[in-house]
Design an enzyme around this catalytic site. Structure first.
Site, PDB file in Angstrom:
ATOM      1  N   TRP A 101       0.816  -1.218   0.000  1.00 26.72           N
ATOM      2  CA  TRP A 101       0.000   0.000   0.000  1.00 26.72           C
ATOM      3  C   TRP A 101       0.843   1.258   0.000  1.00 26.72           C
ATOM      4  CZ3 TRP A 101      -4.435  -0.459  -1.976  1.00 26.72           C
ATOM      5  CH2 TRP A 101      -5.151  -1.645  -1.830  1.00 26.72           C
ATOM      6  N   ASP A 171      -1.571   6.894   6.249  1.00 19.25           N
ATOM      7  CA  ASP A 171      -2.702   6.053   5.872  1.00 19.25           C
ATOM      8  C   ASP A 171      -2.950   5.122   7.055  1.00 19.25           C
ATOM      9  OD1 ASP A 171      -4.437   4.127   4.917  1.00 19.25           O
ATOM     10  OD2 ASP A 171      -3.265   3.609   3.151  1.00 19.25           O
ATOM     11  N   LYS A 195     -12.751  -1.451   7.472  1.00 18.75           N
ATOM     12  CA  LYS A 195     -12.012  -2.344   8.357  1.00 18.75           C
ATOM     13  C   LYS A 195     -12.504  -2.207   9.802  1.00 18.75           C
ATOM     14  CE  LYS A 195      -8.295  -1.778   5.057  1.00 18.75           C
ATOM     15  NZ  LYS A 195      -8.403  -3.052   4.349  1.00 18.75           N
TER      16      LYS A 195
END
Length: 359
Positions: A101, A171, A195
């Site tokens: 990511w 992030d 999530k």
């Protein structure tokens, strides 16, 4: 019959939240309609939105000099929004590369500015994070960006990097709400909801207000934090149902005791699973112990040929979403807030039985 869902996202939701949403689906609070049917400009939905923001601010301790935005586009949209909002043409920004990511964030940012990668954990196959205090952040960088937790690789920062006077951007998609977080250490925090926050379709952005009004002229309005802050995140029609469900999740977190309580239960779940892995001569972790994630736990069996039988046994036991990401294989258990410790214990029991049968 509900399964224990270990998927990395979209992920398991608190049963209490789902049941409440079910009870309110056709008629929210006597309005005669579902939340998904309401005008986002109505007093009913504005009340839902304001309550969600107030709960988020309370739970995370968000200072008043930060704007809280509820946007669309996922964390991936913010890979572009960060450079577009914080750096002008010809600027440079510092990035830390710790896995899939963060690499995606770097690739997107390179479209808009010069990226200086101040640490790259590729030599360890992204099984580590940089040592605390080792980052050399250029003083002229527009910001320092890092991925707090790599969902695919299961690598997590156990500390907050020191960026000096450079704004720190993270992030936090797979870590947000899992434990207390000192928002004041950051210039920008962003997180996809799917999530710990709620369902897919909504993205949280927390940005220090002195960093607003820096967006490039060509920044799309839906990615412009200043424009969105001025419109209460409603410059366009927001993801109303997802926003409402995030509000219910935040209320549930409050009822569980807030983020300190979440930290205890999440630490206990991760410890239980890592003990099972480390105490076995059969399973192994590909991540250095000091960088192991609480939220996403990858693990390996001694022979890749055993992966399919393991996942088949898991499915029979009512354990879902345990396959590793397609790019790395193996297994991965995601232990977000809504995963009860009973689910982790069921996984450990399965692992023990499978080892006896195949070890």
């Amino acid at each position: 019959m509900r399964v224990y869902n270990f998927s990395a996202g979209p992920a398991t939701m608190p049963v209490e939240v789902l049941e409440r949403a079910q009870s309110e689906l056709l008629d929210w609070s006597g309005s005669g309609m579902s939340v998904m049917e309401m005008s986002h400009r109505s007093k009913e939905f504005v009340g839902i939105a304001e309550a969600a923001e107030a709960r988020l601010r309370s739970l995370l301790g968000v200072p008043e000099d930060y704007a809280v935005l509820f946007l669309q586009g996922g964390a991936t949209g913010q890979f572009a929004a960060v450079p577009l909002n914080l750096a002008g043409p010809g600027a440079t920004a510092a990035y830390v590369s710790t896995g899939a990511w963060s690499r995606k964030a770097i690739s997107e940012a390179e479209k808009y500015l010069e990226v200086r990668t101040v640490a790259d954990e590729a030599p360890t196959n992204y099984s580590t994070v940089p040592a605390e205090g080792s980052l050399q952040v250029p003083g002229d960088a527009a910001y320092l960006h890092y991925t707090l937790n790599e969902t695919i690789g299961g690598v997590e920062f156990p500390y907050v990097p020191d960026a000096g006077d450079v704004p720190l951007v993270t992030d936090a998609s797979s870590t947000i709400l899992s434990r207390p977080l000192d928002v004041s250490r950051y210039g920008v925090i962003y997180a996809g909801a799917q999530k710990n926050l709620g369902p897919a379709g909504l993205t949280l952005v927390i940005v220090r207000k002195d960093l607003l009004d820096r967006a490039r002229q060509e920044t799309p309005a839906v990615l412009d934090w200043t424009a969105m802050a001025g419109a209460g995140s409603m410059l366009n029609t927001p993801p109303t149902l997802a926003w409402y469900l995030v509000g219910l999740v935040l209320e549930w977190v409050e009822e569980q005791g807030g983020l300190p309580a979440m930290a205890v239960r999440n630490r206990d779940k991760a410890d239980l699973l890592y003990r099972a892995i480390d105490g076995s001569g059969f399973y192994s972790s590909p991540v250095e112990a000091s960088a192991r994630s609480w939220m996403n736990v990858p693990f390996l069996v001694p022979d890749p040929a055993l992966e399919k039988p393991f996942l088949e046994a898991a499915a029979e036991a009512g354990l879902s979403g345990l396959g590793g990401h397609r790019s790395v294989g193996g297994m991965r258990a995601s232990l977000y807030n809504a995963m009860p410790i009973e689910g982790v214990q069921a996984l450990v029991d399965l692992m023990t039985d499978f080892e006896k049968q195949n070890g």
